[in-house]
Design a protein around this motif. Sequence first.
Motif, PDB file in Angstrom:
ATOM      1  N   THR A 115      14.084  25.583  28.571  1.00 19.70           N
ATOM      2  CA  THR A 115      14.056  26.983  28.994  1.00 19.70           C
ATOM      3  C   THR A 115      13.902  27.843  27.747  1.00 19.70           C
ATOM      4  O   THR A 115      14.234  27.421  26.646  1.00 19.70           O
ATOM      5  CB  THR A 115      15.322  27.405  29.766  1.00 19.70           C
ATOM      6  N   SER A 116      13.402  29.057  27.975  1.00 20.62           N
ATOM      7  CA  SER A 116      12.955  29.868  26.854  1.00 20.62           C
ATOM      8  C   SER A 116      14.054  30.076  25.821  1.00 20.62           C
ATOM      9  O   SER A 116      13.783  30.188  24.631  1.00 20.62           O
ATOM     10  CB  SER A 116      12.414  31.199  27.332  1.00 20.62           C
ATOM     11  N   GLY A 117      15.294  30.103  26.283  1.00 24.70           N
ATOM     12  CA  GLY A 117      16.395  30.207  25.344  1.00 24.70           C
ATOM     13  C   GLY A 117      16.258  31.400  24.427  1.00 24.70           C
ATOM     14  O   GLY A 117      16.037  31.274  23.229  1.00 24.70           O
ATOM     15  N   THR A 118      16.397  32.585  25.014  1.00 24.99           N
ATOM     16  CA  THR A 118      16.211  33.808  24.235  1.00 24.99           C
ATOM     17  C   THR A 118      17.236  33.902  23.110  1.00 24.99           C
ATOM     18  O   THR A 118      17.022  34.574  22.130  1.00 24.99           O
ATOM     19  CB  THR A 118      16.296  35.046  25.142  1.00 24.99           C
ATOM     20  N   LYS A 177      17.304  25.013  25.588  1.00 24.79           N
ATOM     21  CA  LYS A 177      18.032  24.012  26.355  1.00 24.79           C
ATOM     22  C   LYS A 177      17.060  23.051  27.012  1.00 24.79           C
ATOM     23  O   LYS A 177      16.177  23.476  27.754  1.00 24.79           O
ATOM     24  CB  LYS A 177      18.855  24.710  27.445  1.00 24.79           C
ATOM     25  N   VAL A 182       8.428  34.890  42.926  1.00 25.00           N
ATOM     26  CA  VAL A 182       9.453  34.198  42.157  1.00 25.00           C
ATOM     27  C   VAL A 182       9.548  34.788  40.758  1.00 25.00           C
ATOM     28  O   VAL A 182       8.562  35.291  40.226  1.00 25.00           O
ATOM     29  CB  VAL A 182       9.146  32.693  42.030  1.00 25.00           C
ATOM     30  N   GLU A 233      11.786  37.146  39.379  1.00 21.72           N
ATOM     31  CA  GLU A 233      12.561  38.370  39.193  1.00 21.72           C
ATOM     32  C   GLU A 233      12.843  38.929  40.578  1.00 21.72           C
ATOM     33  O   GLU A 233      12.157  38.576  41.529  1.00 21.72           O
ATOM     34  CB  GLU A 233      11.696  39.432  38.514  1.00 21.72           C
ATOM     35  N   PRO A 234      13.782  39.859  40.669  1.00 25.13           N
ATOM     36  CA  PRO A 234      13.928  40.540  41.959  1.00 25.13           C
ATOM     37  C   PRO A 234      12.660  41.339  42.242  1.00 25.13           C
ATOM     38  O   PRO A 234      12.039  41.856  41.316  1.00 25.13           O
ATOM     39  CB  PRO A 234      15.098  41.497  41.735  1.00 25.13           C
ATOM     40  N   ASP A 275      10.656  35.449  49.256  1.00 25.09           N
ATOM     41  CA  ASP A 275      11.152  35.895  47.946  1.00 25.09           C
ATOM     42  C   ASP A 275      12.126  34.809  47.515  1.00 25.09           C
ATOM     43  O   ASP A 275      13.232  34.714  48.013  1.00 25.09           O
ATOM     44  CB  ASP A 275      11.839  37.253  48.126  1.00 25.09           C
ATOM     45  N   THR A 276      11.675  33.975  46.593  1.00 22.10           N
ATOM     46  CA  THR A 276      12.404  32.735  46.305  1.00 22.10           C
ATOM     47  C   THR A 276      13.187  32.852  45.009  1.00 22.10           C
ATOM     48  O   THR A 276      12.619  33.002  43.942  1.00 22.10           O
ATOM     49  CB  THR A 276      11.419  31.565  46.168  1.00 22.10           C
ATOM     50  N   GLN A 283      15.779  28.642  39.538  1.00 19.95           N
ATOM     51  CA  GLN A 283      15.732  28.594  38.071  1.00 19.95           C
ATOM     52  C   GLN A 283      15.144  27.268  37.602  1.00 19.95           C
ATOM     53  O   GLN A 283      15.103  26.307  38.365  1.00 19.95           O
ATOM     54  CB  GLN A 283      17.142  28.623  37.484  1.00 19.95           C
ATOM     55  N   THR A 284      14.799  27.230  36.324  1.00 22.52           N
ATOM     56  CA  THR A 284      14.392  25.968  35.706  1.00 22.52           C
ATOM     57  C   THR A 284      15.416  24.884  36.054  1.00 22.52           C
ATOM     58  O   THR A 284      15.069  23.747  36.389  1.00 22.52           O
ATOM     59  CB  THR A 284      14.360  26.126  34.173  1.00 22.52           C
ATOM     60  N   GLU A 285      16.671  25.267  35.978  1.00 22.16           N
ATOM     61  CA  GLU A 285      17.763  24.316  36.150  1.00 22.16           C
ATOM     62  C   GLU A 285      17.868  23.805  37.580  1.00 22.16           C
ATOM     63  O   GLU A 285      18.353  22.695  37.809  1.00 22.16           O
ATOM     64  CB  GLU A 285      19.093  24.981  35.768  1.00 22.16           C
ATOM     65  N   ASP A 345      23.714  34.560  37.074  1.00 21.48           N
ATOM     66  CA  ASP A 345      23.071  35.725  37.691  1.00 21.48           C
ATOM     67  C   ASP A 345      24.103  36.501  38.508  1.00 21.48           C
ATOM     68  O   ASP A 345      25.029  35.917  39.060  1.00 21.48           O
ATOM     69  CB  ASP A 345      21.940  35.288  38.641  1.00 21.48           C
ATOM     70  N   ARG A 362      20.368  38.785  35.555  1.00 20.82           N
ATOM     71  CA  ARG A 362      21.324  38.061  34.718  1.00 20.82           C
ATOM     72  C   ARG A 362      22.583  38.857  34.493  1.00 20.82           C
ATOM     73  O   ARG A 362      22.527  40.072  34.357  1.00 20.82           O
ATOM     74  CB  ARG A 362      20.716  37.842  33.339  1.00 20.82           C
ATOM     75  N   LYS A 393       8.716  38.213  31.790  1.00 20.44           N
ATOM     76  CA  LYS A 393       9.972  38.924  32.029  1.00 20.44           C
ATOM     77  C   LYS A 393      10.188  39.996  30.970  1.00 20.44           C
ATOM     78  O   LYS A 393       9.848  39.816  29.806  1.00 20.44           O
ATOM     79  CB  LYS A 393      11.124  37.943  32.021  1.00 20.44           C
TER      80      LYS A 393
HETATM   81  P1  ATP Z   1      16.218  31.374  29.918  1.00 21.80           P
HETATM   82  O1  ATP Z   1      17.281  30.883  30.843  1.00 21.80           O
HETATM   83  O2  ATP Z   1      15.556  30.287  29.207  1.00 21.80           O
HETATM   84  O3  ATP Z   1      16.671  32.456  29.001  1.00 21.80           O
HETATM   85  P2  ATP Z   1      14.951  32.386  32.331  1.00 21.80           P
HETATM   86  O4  ATP Z   1      16.286  32.373  32.977  1.00 21.80           O
HETATM   87  O5  ATP Z   1      14.143  33.628  32.438  1.00 21.80           O
HETATM   88  O6  ATP Z   1      15.047  32.021  30.779  1.00 21.80           O
HETATM   89  P3  ATP Z   1      13.771  30.741  34.413  1.00 21.80           P
HETATM   90  O7  ATP Z   1      14.552  29.524  34.730  1.00 21.80           O
HETATM   91  O8  ATP Z   1      12.299  30.620  34.499  1.00 21.80           O
HETATM   92  O9  ATP Z   1      14.090  31.171  32.922  1.00 21.80           O
HETATM   93  O10 ATP Z   1      14.166  31.922  35.353  1.00 21.80           O
HETATM   94  C1  ATP Z   1      15.244  31.889  36.236  1.00 21.80           C
HETATM   95  C2  ATP Z   1      15.835  33.269  36.391  1.00 21.80           C
HETATM   96  O11 ATP Z   1      14.866  34.195  36.911  1.00 21.80           O
HETATM   97  C3  ATP Z   1      16.962  33.332  37.391  1.00 21.80           C
HETATM   98  O12 ATP Z   1      18.174  32.934  36.817  1.00 21.80           O
HETATM   99  C4  ATP Z   1      16.940  34.793  37.809  1.00 21.80           C
HETATM  100  O13 ATP Z   1      17.595  35.608  36.855  1.00 21.80           O
HETATM  101  C5  ATP Z   1      15.466  35.131  37.800  1.00 21.80           C
HETATM  102  N1  ATP Z   1      14.864  34.974  39.145  1.00 21.80           N
HETATM  103  C6  ATP Z   1      14.036  33.989  39.546  1.00 21.80           C
HETATM  104  N2  ATP Z   1      13.627  34.180  40.814  1.00 21.80           N
HETATM  105  C7  ATP Z   1      14.200  35.316  41.251  1.00 21.80           C
HETATM  106  C8  ATP Z   1      14.172  36.054  42.490  1.00 21.80           C
HETATM  107  N3  ATP Z   1      13.430  35.677  43.526  1.00 21.80           N
HETATM  108  N4  ATP Z   1      14.928  37.169  42.571  1.00 21.80           N
HETATM  109  C9  ATP Z   1      15.666  37.575  41.520  1.00 21.80           C
HETATM  110  N5  ATP Z   1      15.727  36.940  40.332  1.00 21.80           N
HETATM  111  C10 ATP Z   1      15.007  35.823  40.184  1.00 21.80           C
END
Ligand code: ATP
Length: 663
Positions: A271-274, A279, A393, A395-396, A418-419, A422-424, A516, A531, A625
């Motif tokens: 994951t991008s791991g800001t 990770k 997918v 973001e909100p 609206d799904t 996460q990567t996890e 989240d 988040r 994002k």
């Molecule tokens: P990293 O964890 O590496 O910093 P990231 O969390 O952006 O990066 P992803 O696993 O791609 O990496 O994104 C998952 C996150 O995206 C979720 O935890 C949530 O915050 C957001 N997200 C994904 N889909 C939705 C959705 N349908 N509505 C709201 N938020 C969403």
Amino acid sequence: MADPDVDLEARLAEQDSFEPPADFVEQANVTDPDIYDEFETNWPDCWTQAADLLDWDTEYTEILDDSNPPFYEWFADGELNASANCLDRHLDERGDEAAIEWVGEPTDEANRTYTYQELHDEVNAFAAALRAQGVEEDDIVTLYMPMIPELPIAMLACARIGAPHSVVFAGFSADALATRMNSADSEHLVTCDGYYRRGDPLNHFEKATEGLADVDHDTDTIVVNRLPDDDGFDHDLSGHDTYADLVAAHDGEMVDPVSRSAEDMLFLMYTSGTTGQPKGVKHTTGGYLSWASWTSHAVLDIKPEDTYFCAADIGWITGHSYIVYGPLALGTTTMMYEGTPDYPDRHRLWEIIEEYEANQLYTAPTAIRSFMKWGTEYPDANDLSSLRLLGTVGEPINPRAWKWYYKHIGDESCPIVDTWWQTETGGMMLTTLPAIGEMKPGSAGPPLPGVSADIVDVRGSPVGAGEAGYLVVNKPWPGMLRTLYNNDDRFINEYWREYSQVDSNDSADWVYFPEDGAKLDEDGYFTVLGRVDDVLNVSGHRLGTMEIESAIVGVEGVAEAAVVGGDHEIKGEAVYAYVITEDGYEEDEELRERVIEGVEDAIGPIARPEKVVFTPELPKTRSGKIMRRLLENIANDDELGDTSTLRNPEIVDDIQTAAGGDD
Ligand code: ATP
Ligand code: MG
């Protein structure tokens, strides 16, 4: 006289729930509302429904082993191969049907179609080549490639010989490549010479070479030639094999798919791991593939005869699960597009959908807000009537963008899923099922059948409907990550420690925390607020940045917005809003007033923005994002820190100027 279009807009603006369209329901894969009860009653046995979508070499006898939480195992004594599930088993019935339809960015270049037979053959040849290069079962192969067919081919070739892949997004830097290869002890790299972005060839090989210089062990590299020979780059490929030579040398060779244990690693995805070290999220062969397939079937409504289009990049988990593994396991036609939606012009994406008669479109809210900003003339000029389902997918999605998508892309006849995931999580977790239950714009919906989620306060007690809290998942699920690579402690600390009794061996005491924030309504629908570290504290009130942003993008004339906290002597934090206007609207005082009013109306005076800054763009990560931390630094005149993961670093100066000039 009444203008029917205006009436329609007004009706849509007021409507806050939508029934699944009847024509869709009639043909949907999953239609029985009892599925929620059935899965709850039969949990965890219900997950055989997901596993049964796959072909197993050895049938599993145990569904869930929860004896050592949070190290759960699913279908553990079963054996299977992911590439056989995505390719071989479709050959009899669908060998001549398209598996991948690839569209390159240049419009004058021929698109490529791979039938299932062709894809199977090339995957076999490349699998043989990888073996000949010395890749053994369980070796981690790094794939640093853009959206070209050789990327999924390499993924499936790895899967075929039981070598987990680690895909590094092509837009990432040399540094990011080196960090990931070092972390995974990966000795094998497949990359390419370059690719196109907005008409220009990019020198990818140079970046890869730079990264390799920082890898702390010996490596070997295979290079795909994506660009023509006269690309103008002076690549020194000596010492490296090219993909084309290898595939030609192994043409016609068949490689028996290796039977992998269900719990064997299929891939790593960093994951991008800001912040801090990235990770390495570990996904498995049986549980992950079941999850990707089941959700593709139940949520995306994929059928073999569909042409399905996910506009994500395979370098993200969305592309892994919903361009490659889920769709191919179901034997459908999956689309790949190399370029951006506005190259050479803003018709491009819609032209592709029209040309290929795509049935589903799965994309991100940030893309939808761009389409909205560009205006309806582009989708209107193209025939999008082949579409049956829309998804989002990442973001909100704010209600105004949802409704725009529903009306202007889906013609009010496609359900929207609206799904949230996460990567996890490996695949979708919260979403409506498209033929069951109503859709509420702005809310992802209930957990999928068999998924158990809740919203709790800091102490872990469930909060009531309407209140914001922390999203948690109470039960394991087959698609879940198994650990962070080589770091079980960090796995527990990141995701479990917050709300679990970590010394317990009882699975019921373990709770997964995705980090989240969310809110629940009376019908059990979840609205994900973003988040938890994106929450502001204004005069002691906790405000979700996403909620304020949603209010702002609900204002006519606003295309996109980002909200951060600026230091404030009295309030602690104050709301700073960065706003992009829709094409055709002025960045003026009148709009600024309406933005402030919009927030006050939707949330209350407490959330009133202290400052509204107009900007032509927002700083975005490569996955699209908003990088709020950076905006926060700008608001507070702090050091900007690392901007290397930005897609548009050049925008930072402009925003600083705009923010400074607004006092
Ligand atoms: P990293 O964890 O590496 O910093 P990231 O969390 O952006 O990066 P992803 O696993 O791609 O990496 O994104 C998952 C996150 O995206 C979720 O935890 C949530 O915050 C957001 N997200 C994904 N889909 C939705 C959705 N349908 N509505 C709201 N938020 C969403
Ligand atoms: Mg995350």
